[in-house]
Design a protein around this motif. Structure first.
Motif, PDB file in Angstrom:
ATOM      1  N   UNK A   1     100.516  83.222  35.342  1.00 26.28           N
ATOM      2  CA  UNK A   1     100.005  83.730  34.068  1.00 26.28           C
ATOM      3  C   UNK A   1      98.616  83.172  33.790  1.00 26.28           C
ATOM      4  N   UNK A   2      98.444  81.870  33.998  1.00 27.91           N
ATOM      5  CA  UNK A   2      97.159  81.238  33.703  1.00 27.91           C
ATOM      6  C   UNK A   2      96.052  81.775  34.599  1.00 27.91           C
ATOM      7  N   UNK A   3      96.327  81.887  35.890  1.00 30.44           N
ATOM      8  CA  UNK A   3      95.314  82.406  36.812  1.00 30.44           C
ATOM      9  C   UNK A   3      94.980  83.854  36.491  1.00 30.44           C
ATOM     10  N   UNK A   4      96.001  84.664  36.252  1.00 30.56           N
ATOM     11  CA  UNK A   4      95.762  86.071  35.936  1.00 30.56           C
ATOM     12  C   UNK A   4      94.928  86.216  34.675  1.00 30.56           C
ATOM     13  N   UNK A   5      95.230  85.397  33.677  1.00 27.93           N
ATOM     14  CA  UNK A   5      94.494  85.472  32.415  1.00 27.93           C
ATOM     15  C   UNK A   5      93.027  85.111  32.632  1.00 27.93           C
ATOM     16  N   UNK A   6      92.756  84.041  33.383  1.00 25.25           N
ATOM     17  CA  UNK A   6      91.378  83.643  33.626  1.00 25.25           C
ATOM     18  C   UNK A   6      90.612  84.704  34.405  1.00 25.25           C
ATOM     19  N   UNK A   7      91.229  85.248  35.438  1.00 25.49           N
ATOM     20  CA  UNK A   7      90.538  86.265  36.227  1.00 25.49           C
ATOM     21  C   UNK A   7      90.289  87.527  35.408  1.00 25.49           C
ATOM     22  N   UNK A   8      91.251  87.898  34.600  1.00 25.41           N
ATOM     23  CA  UNK A   8      91.081  89.090  33.765  1.00 25.41           C
ATOM     24  C   UNK A   8      89.946  88.902  32.766  1.00 25.41           C
ATOM     25  N   UNK A   9      89.829  87.708  32.209  1.00 23.82           N
ATOM     26  CA  UNK A   9      88.805  87.453  31.200  1.00 23.82           C
ATOM     27  C   UNK A   9      87.425  87.191  31.779  1.00 23.82           C
ATOM     28  N   UNK A  10      87.374  86.558  32.959  1.00 22.28           N
ATOM     29  CA  UNK A  10      86.105  86.001  33.425  1.00 22.28           C
ATOM     30  C   UNK A  10      85.515  86.673  34.653  1.00 22.28           C
ATOM     31  N   UNK A  11      86.360  87.166  35.549  1.00 21.16           N
ATOM     32  CA  UNK A  11      85.865  87.584  36.860  1.00 21.16           C
ATOM     33  C   UNK A  11      84.949  88.794  36.812  1.00 21.16           C
ATOM     34  N   UNK A  12      85.119  89.665  35.843  1.00 25.09           N
ATOM     35  CA  UNK A  12      84.297  90.870  35.801  1.00 25.09           C
ATOM     36  C   UNK A  12      83.041  90.757  34.966  1.00 25.09           C
ATOM     37  N   UNK A  13      82.773  89.576  34.429  1.00 23.35           N
ATOM     38  CA  UNK A  13      81.617  89.429  33.539  1.00 23.35           C
ATOM     39  C   UNK A  13      80.323  89.482  34.344  1.00 23.35           C
ATOM     40  N   UNK A  14      79.388  90.358  33.972  1.00 22.97           N
ATOM     41  CA  UNK A  14      78.163  90.517  34.752  1.00 22.97           C
ATOM     42  C   UNK A  14      77.163  89.380  34.574  1.00 22.97           C
ATOM     43  N   UNK A  15      77.436  88.442  33.666  1.00 19.36           N
ATOM     44  CA  UNK A  15      76.487  87.357  33.415  1.00 19.36           C
ATOM     45  C   UNK A  15      76.555  86.259  34.468  1.00 19.36           C
ATOM     46  N   UNK A  16      77.602  86.268  35.295  1.00 19.36           N
ATOM     47  CA  UNK A  16      77.734  85.267  36.345  1.00 19.36           C
ATOM     48  C   UNK A  16      78.527  85.831  37.515  1.00 19.36           C
ATOM     49  N   UNK A  17      78.414  85.180  38.656  1.00 17.37           N
ATOM     50  CA  UNK A  17      79.279  85.491  39.786  1.00 17.37           C
ATOM     51  C   UNK A  17      80.515  84.604  39.680  1.00 17.37           C
ATOM     52  N   UNK A  18      81.658  85.105  40.119  1.00 13.95           N
ATOM     53  CA  UNK A  18      82.905  84.341  40.040  1.00 13.95           C
ATOM     54  C   UNK A  18      83.480  84.156  41.438  1.00 13.95           C
ATOM     55  N   UNK A  19      83.792  82.916  41.760  1.00 10.76           N
ATOM     56  CA  UNK A  19      84.415  82.565  43.025  1.00 10.76           C
ATOM     57  C   UNK A  19      85.623  81.694  42.734  1.00 10.76           C
ATOM     58  N   UNK A  20      86.720  81.923  43.448  1.00 16.06           N
ATOM     59  CA  UNK A  20      87.897  81.072  43.331  1.00 16.06           C
ATOM     60  C   UNK A  20      87.925  80.141  44.535  1.00 16.06           C
ATOM     61  N   UNK A  21      87.884  78.838  44.278  1.00  9.28           N
ATOM     62  CA  UNK A  21      88.017  77.837  45.336  1.00  9.28           C
ATOM     63  C   UNK A  21      89.501  77.550  45.505  1.00  9.28           C
ATOM     64  N   UNK A  22      90.044  77.905  46.646  1.00  8.96           N
ATOM     65  CA  UNK A  22      91.488  77.914  46.830  1.00  8.96           C
ATOM     66  C   UNK A  22      91.992  76.726  47.640  1.00  8.96           C
ATOM     67  N   UNK A  23      93.205  76.339  47.338  1.00  7.84           N
ATOM     68  CA  UNK A  23      93.927  75.308  48.095  1.00  7.84           C
ATOM     69  C   UNK A  23      95.405  75.696  48.108  1.00  7.84           C
ATOM     70  N   UNK A  24      96.043  75.707  49.268  1.00  5.66           N
ATOM     71  CA  UNK A  24      95.460  75.598  50.607  1.00  5.66           C
ATOM     72  C   UNK A  24      94.395  76.675  50.854  1.00  5.66           C
ATOM     73  N   UNK A  25      93.565  76.463  51.857  1.00  4.61           N
ATOM     74  CA  UNK A  25      92.418  77.333  52.072  1.00  4.61           C
ATOM     75  C   UNK A  25      92.802  78.773  52.384  1.00  4.61           C
ATOM     76  N   UNK A  26      93.906  78.968  53.057  1.00  3.63           N
ATOM     77  CA  UNK A  26      94.372  80.297  53.449  1.00  3.63           C
ATOM     78  C   UNK A  26      95.881  80.382  53.265  1.00  3.63           C
ATOM     79  N   UNK A  27      96.400  81.564  52.992  1.00  2.00           N
ATOM     80  CA  UNK A  27      95.734  82.847  52.813  1.00  2.00           C
ATOM     81  C   UNK A  27      95.201  83.001  51.383  1.00  2.00           C
ATOM     82  N   UNK A  28      94.392  84.042  51.175  1.00  2.00           N
ATOM     83  CA  UNK A  28      93.842  84.312  49.847  1.00  2.00           C
ATOM     84  C   UNK A  28      94.199  85.710  49.349  1.00  2.00           C
TER      85      UNK A  28
END
Length: 199
Positions: A41-68
């Motif tokens: 829920x928390x990840x989905x909420x953040x991505x929904x709110x932030x990932x599409x904003x044109x004022x910045x680029x959004x990258x998710x730093x993942x752990x474990x590194x794979x898969x994504x």
């Protein structure tokens, strides 16, 4: 001509949302299934709110590194790499050599676009910006390119009441702006407060 977003980089630190991988402190209190439900829920909420904003680029730093594949194309992905949190934060910061960098965790679901925009705005006149967390840590840290020569992530007492103070000490004489205080949801008490506030 480069867009404004090309100089403003948002990175969300997140563990892969699968049973038994993330939110171990919370899982000890509410169980693996409920902890996973909150994490998703928390990840989905953040991505929904932030990932599409044109004022910045959004990258998710993942752990474990794979898969994504769990990101489902909602944001770019990069590996956190190995080591403790300080080493992973330093490694991430070094991969963005230009512009303003803001890093947030994935367990503060109250973060919205206005918070991230305020952080990037603060970096126009400060070398760093922090979003204090209720537990003594921080839910956001941002750095200007000029402040990333000496990264403030070594020698920090992570996951303690001293985390923010240690980091501010490492930033030394740099000008540091502060955002509003929010709460990381990582134990039973914070989880109960979060669920009580939800509609």
């Amino acid at each position: 001509m480069a867009s404004p977003a090309s100089f403003a980089h948002l990175v969300i630190f997140a563990r892969r949302p699968v049973l038994g991988v993330g939110k171990r402190r919370l899982a000890a209190a509410v169980g693996d299934v409920e902890a996973l439900r909150f994490q998703r829920l928390a990840i989905d909420r953040l991505l929904r709110r932030l990932a599409g904003d044109p004022r910045w680029t959004t990258t998710v730093a993942t752990s474990p590194d794979r898969p994504t594949d769990w990101l489902r194309g909602r944001a770019a992905a990069m590996p956190q790499g190995r080591g403790d949190l300080g080493r992973r934060l330093s490694g991430t910061a070094r991969r963005f050599p230009t512009g303003r960098l803001v890093i947030i965790g994935s367990d503060t679901p109250a973060v919205g676009p206005a918070d991230v925009a305020a952080a990037f705005d603060a970096l126009r006149g400060h070398e760093a910006v922090v979003g204090p967390a209720r537990d003594g840590g921080y839910w956001l840290i941002g750095l200007r390119r000029s402040a990333r020569g000496l990264l403030p992530f070594e020698g920090i007492r992570w996951s303690s009441a001293h985390t923010l103070a240690d980091t501010l000490d490492r930033l030394g004489g740099n000008r540091v702006a502060r955002l509003r205080t929010l709460e990381d949801v990582d134990d039973l008490a914070s989880y109960r407060r979060f669920t009580a506030q939800r509609p």
